[in-house]
Write an enzyme that holds these catalytic residues in place. Structure first.
Site, short mmCIF file in Angstrom:
data_model
loop_
_atom_site.label_atom_id
_atom_site.label_comp_id
_atom_site.label_asym_id
_atom_site.label_seq_id
_atom_site.Cartn_x
_atom_site.Cartn_y
_atom_site.Cartn_z
N GLU A 141 50.00 41.00 43.96
CA GLU A 141 50.41 39.67 44.44
C GLU A 141 51.73 39.21 43.84
O GLU A 141 52.50 38.49 44.49
CB GLU A 141 49.32 38.64 44.15
CG GLU A 141 48.06 38.82 44.99
CD GLU A 141 47.05 39.78 44.37
OE1 GLU A 141 47.39 40.47 43.38
OE2 GLU A 141 45.91 39.85 44.86
N PHE A 200 32.44 33.64 41.72
CA PHE A 200 33.18 34.90 41.72
C PHE A 200 34.60 34.67 42.25
O PHE A 200 34.78 34.04 43.28
CB PHE A 200 32.46 35.94 42.59
CG PHE A 200 33.22 37.24 42.68
CD1 PHE A 200 33.43 38.01 41.54
CD2 PHE A 200 33.73 37.67 43.89
CE1 PHE A 200 34.15 39.19 41.62
CE2 PHE A 200 34.45 38.85 43.97
CZ PHE A 200 34.66 39.63 42.83
N GLN A 201 35.56 35.19 41.53
CA GLN A 201 36.99 35.05 41.86
C GLN A 201 37.40 33.58 42.00
O GLN A 201 38.26 33.24 42.80
CB GLN A 201 37.35 35.84 43.12
CG GLN A 201 37.25 37.35 42.87
CD GLN A 201 38.00 38.18 43.88
OE1 GLN A 201 38.11 37.83 45.06
NE2 GLN A 201 38.53 39.31 43.44
N LYS A 208 37.42 28.51 51.24
CA LYS A 208 37.02 29.36 52.36
C LYS A 208 36.31 28.58 53.46
O LYS A 208 36.50 28.85 54.64
CB LYS A 208 36.11 30.48 51.83
CG LYS A 208 35.94 31.61 52.84
CD LYS A 208 35.21 32.80 52.21
CE LYS A 208 35.13 33.95 53.22
NZ LYS A 208 34.43 35.11 52.64
N MET A 248 68.69 45.32 26.65
CA MET A 248 69.10 44.03 26.08
C MET A 248 68.33 43.76 24.79
O MET A 248 68.88 43.20 23.84
CB MET A 248 68.87 42.91 27.10
CG MET A 248 69.60 41.62 26.75
SD MET A 248 71.38 41.83 26.58
CE MET A 248 71.96 41.40 28.22
#
Lengths: 169, 587
Positions: free
Chosen positions: B53, B115-116, B165, B484
């Site tokens: 993502e 969940f999630q 959802k 760097m």
């Protein structure tokens, strides 16, 4: 404005009364390291679902300007008004003060409450709850006097303020 | 299902289509399955499947920055949302317009540790311009429209819309797109106050040692802003420098351009900033990488600051004349005033000023020691610039030395051609950003100038490039160090190279091949041109592994805590000026 003196400002913020708006304001202060001395919030215009936040903060003039600009760019913020800078205003706090004791101390607390025009909103044989409104200084003074008389609990609202005169925020 | 009703998912896609969205970068998961189902059944919006993502957000940033349009991201709840946090923060820091749609568990499970489940609006509140949790399908269309409005108006930024959802599955009426009304509270000021413009032009016209210092705000304001900036700069004959974010707003090949300013900016740009008497800052925010030591920043100048965000004004540097407004609008107002008042620059003073600047230019601060045996990173970029000159190239970068060398050695003559993570400094930005650019410009040449450490942070996106046959070129300046970090350890930490060596690097040629691309390698200077030519010829994605000098440092450099007039020009300079203790604690 390159001045390092710390000033105390009362800022009124008119916001949409929506979920998360207070978290946005508080997160802004903590995330950027600004001070909050007190903060009060309540819905003031139910028809338009607007709440008013009164925040007392302190910082250099540059920081105070930043705070106002940062508040103003939050999406649900309608108006930011620096009451301290914009002139005369009235600032008040409300406190509920619980004092426990008996005998002389109990009488003395009532006597002082009378002087401060604090009302008794609850009493038992061994305690009072006083309600007092006024400036922060006045409430501080009242609380100091109650300490030796059996002060056991305080709840304070923090400052609410409004500009003097006819103009709204 | 009632015929005139749509599901929440269908409404989301319909609103996106109404707003002109053609492409969405995303990754499916449980909570957003209804949207993926709706996507499957339509043809208006294209979906690009990334591999993580975080890649979706950077790809959307690349898309947005190369087109000026809003980038749209679609991810699932929980880990999908948390993985997007870095990209959202990146977009916030660099003012990139994004809308990130995140799935959420059904409303009745919110707060239940389902969940999630993650508190997405809570987590993203400080890293977005605004966010929404849509609690009812009846609010959905309005809130998605509003999200796009907020992302693209005023100072652009990322906006999250969290979509439970059950809201995605609920049915609602959806009429024609609502007429855009003024937002009830968010109405940024775009036009500069006229008296401030008038005073600014008086100051500018009377300047003896002026400089334009312009940033990403000019790019964000659209190509018209760059055109008007060019007009004003040429009319005045004044020098101009760009920030890292602002490269391309003014043609880099023009004589009036002094190069980038700041920590790794050019000697002439930084000294001109230090010695100027009037500074015209347009769409830049006096970032610490630009100003160096604040108390010694441009001590003799009157400062004009044009910015659409009032909170940028007087944040780091106190300015004499703030102008809140959109860069293009304000530039047009400035030009109008210049013409009306028939201003003429003070040519005598200006000639003297240019004489000083040309003297600083003669120091040739980007010079480096050539080598016949080792590839110098600067050489590789000089050749890349030379061999792509005249082509319309889109460059992205990762973060580190290679990024600064790219900013120094590549020449941007047009806006929206340079995508780099400026504010947040996100390693792993360049490859997914390049993919987003390539989606927007399928025929264009898109090159990610990378380091071998950064590229590994989002290497999985090669699979995305392969899936959509995107001929993205990854040009790795491979010095086997986090360059760097190594440079700072050398200059500030006594050469103790703590954890900055990249052991066990992959074979980048085989890596490219395993992802169905082409891998090339250059090991000596004489290989470089051939590898670049081959890279440009191949019609697939390419990794060019350019093995560069392991110990080369990026100069010029303003050490932390130092001022513009205390630049280190090269390795010989560093011993003479040890870094101050205050400097050591700065980032």
């Amino acid at each position: 404005m390159d001045d390092k003196t710390i000033e105390r400002h009362i800022i009124a913020v008119l916001v949409d009364n929506e979920a998360g708006v207070l978290a946005r304001v508080i997160g802004l202060f903590s995330g950027r390291g600004y001070n909050i001395e007190s903060l009060t919030v309540a819905e003031v215009d139910p028809r338009n679902a607007r709440s008013r936040i009164t925040v007392v903060t302190s910082g250099t003039p540059q920081i105070v300007e930043q705070i106002k600009a940062q508040l103003d760019r939050l999406v649900p913020v309608h108006k930011v008004s620096d009451l301290t800078e914009e002139g005369e205003h009235v600032a008040r706090e409300l406190a509920l003060v619980k004092v426990r004791g008996s005998g002389d101390r109990r009488v003395e607390s009532l006597r002082i409450a009378d002087i401060f025009r604090a009302g008794v909103v609850d009493s038992t044989a061994r305690s009072f709850v006083f309600e007092i409104t006024g400036s922060t200084d006045k409430i501080d003074a009242f609380v100091r006097l109650m300490e030796p008389l059996g002060l056991v609990d305080i709840s304070r609202t923090g400052i609410v303020a409004i500009a003097r005169g006819e103009k709204p925020i | 299902m009632a015929k005139d009703k749509l599901t929440g998912s269908e409404i989301v896609l319909k609103v996106l289509a109404e707003e002109g969205t053609e492409v969405v970068f995303g990754y499916p998961g449980g909570a957003v399955l209804p949207i993926y189902d709706a996507l499957f059944k339509q043809k208006t919006i294209r979906h690009i499947l990334v591999r993580q993502e975080g890649g979706a957000v950077h790809a959307a940033e690349g898309f947005a920055r190369s087109t000026g349009k809003v980038g749209v991201v679609l991810v699932t709840s929980g880990p999908g949302a948390t993985n997007s946090v870095t990209g959202l923060t990146d977009a916030l820091m660099d003012s990139i317009p994004l809308v990130c749609l995140t799935g959420q568990v059904p409303t009745h499970l919110i707060g239940n540790d389902a969940f999630q489940e993650a508190d997405t609006t809570g987590i993203t509140r400080p890293c977005t311009k605004h966010n929404y949790l849509v609690k009812s399908v009846d609010d959905l269309a309005r809130q998605v429209h509003e999200a796009i409005y907020v992302a693209t108006h005023g100072r652009p930024g990322p906006v999250v819309v969290d979509l439970p959802k059950d809201v995605l599955q609920a049915l609602a009426d959806h009429g024609p797109a609502p007429r855009r009304e003024a937002h009830k509270s968010y109405r940024p000021q775009t036009r500069g106050k006229q008296d401030a413009i008038d005073r600014a032009m008086d100051l500018i016209a009377a300047a003896k040692r002026p400089i334009f210092y312009t940033g990403g705000g000019v790019i964000n304001s659209g190509p018209r802003a760059s055109r008007l900036l060019g007009e004003l700069v040429r009319k005045t004959g004044y020098p101009i420098t760009n920030t890292l974010m602002g490269l391309g707003a003014y043609p880099a090949t023009d004589r009036q351009f002094l190069g980038m300013l700041g920590m790794h900016g050019t000697y002439e740009a930084n000294l001109a900033m230090y010695h100027c008497d009037v500074m015209v800052c347009i769409g830049a925010r006096f970032d610490d990488r630009v100003t160096g030591k604040i108390s010694e920043f441009s001590p003799h100048s009157k400062k004009i600051h044009v910015d659409i965000d009032p909170s940028s004004i007087n944040k780091n540097v106190l300015v004499d004349l703030p102008i809140v407004g959109d860069c293009a609008t304000v530039l047009a107002q400035m030009l109008k005033r210049w013409d009306e008042k028939k201003y003429r620059p003070d040519t005598k003073a200006l000639a003297k000023w240019w004489q000083s600047i040309d003297g600083w230019r003669k120091r040739n601060c980007l010079a480096y020691e050539h080598s016949g045996t080792v590839i110098k990173p600067q050489y590789a970029l000089e050749r890349l610039q030379a061999l792509t000159a005249g082509k319309d190239v889109y460059f992205t970068t990762e973060v580190g030395q290679h990024q600064m060398w790219a900013a120094q050695f590549l020449k941007f003559d047009r806006p929206n051609r340079w995508m780099t993570s400026g504010g947040l400094g996100t390693m792993g930005y360049g490859l997914p950003a390049a993919i987003g650019v390539q989606v927007a410009h399928p025929k264009a040449l898109v090159i990610d100038v990378a380091g071998e450490a950064s590229i590994l942070m989002n290497i999985q996106e090669l699979s995305t490039a392969a899936q959509y046959r995107m001929p993205v070129k990854v040009f790795i300046l491979n010095n086997q160090y986090m360059g760097m970090v190594r440079q700072w350890q050398e200059l500030l930490h006594g050469g103790r190279y703590s954890e900055s060596y990249m052991a066990s690097l992959p074979d980048f040629v085989k890596l490219a091949e395993s992802f169905h691309g082409v891998g090339l390698i250059a090991e000596k200077p004489s290989d470089v041109d051939g590898v670049i030519a081959e890279m440009l010829k191949v019609d697939r994605f390419v990794i060019a592994d350019i093995r560069v000098d392991q110990t080369e440092n990026c100069f010029p450099m303003i050490p932390s805590g130092a001022a513009h007039n205390q630049m280190l020009l090269g390795p010989a300079d560093k011993a003479a000026r040890p870094i101050s203790e205050e400097g050591m604690v700065l980032v």
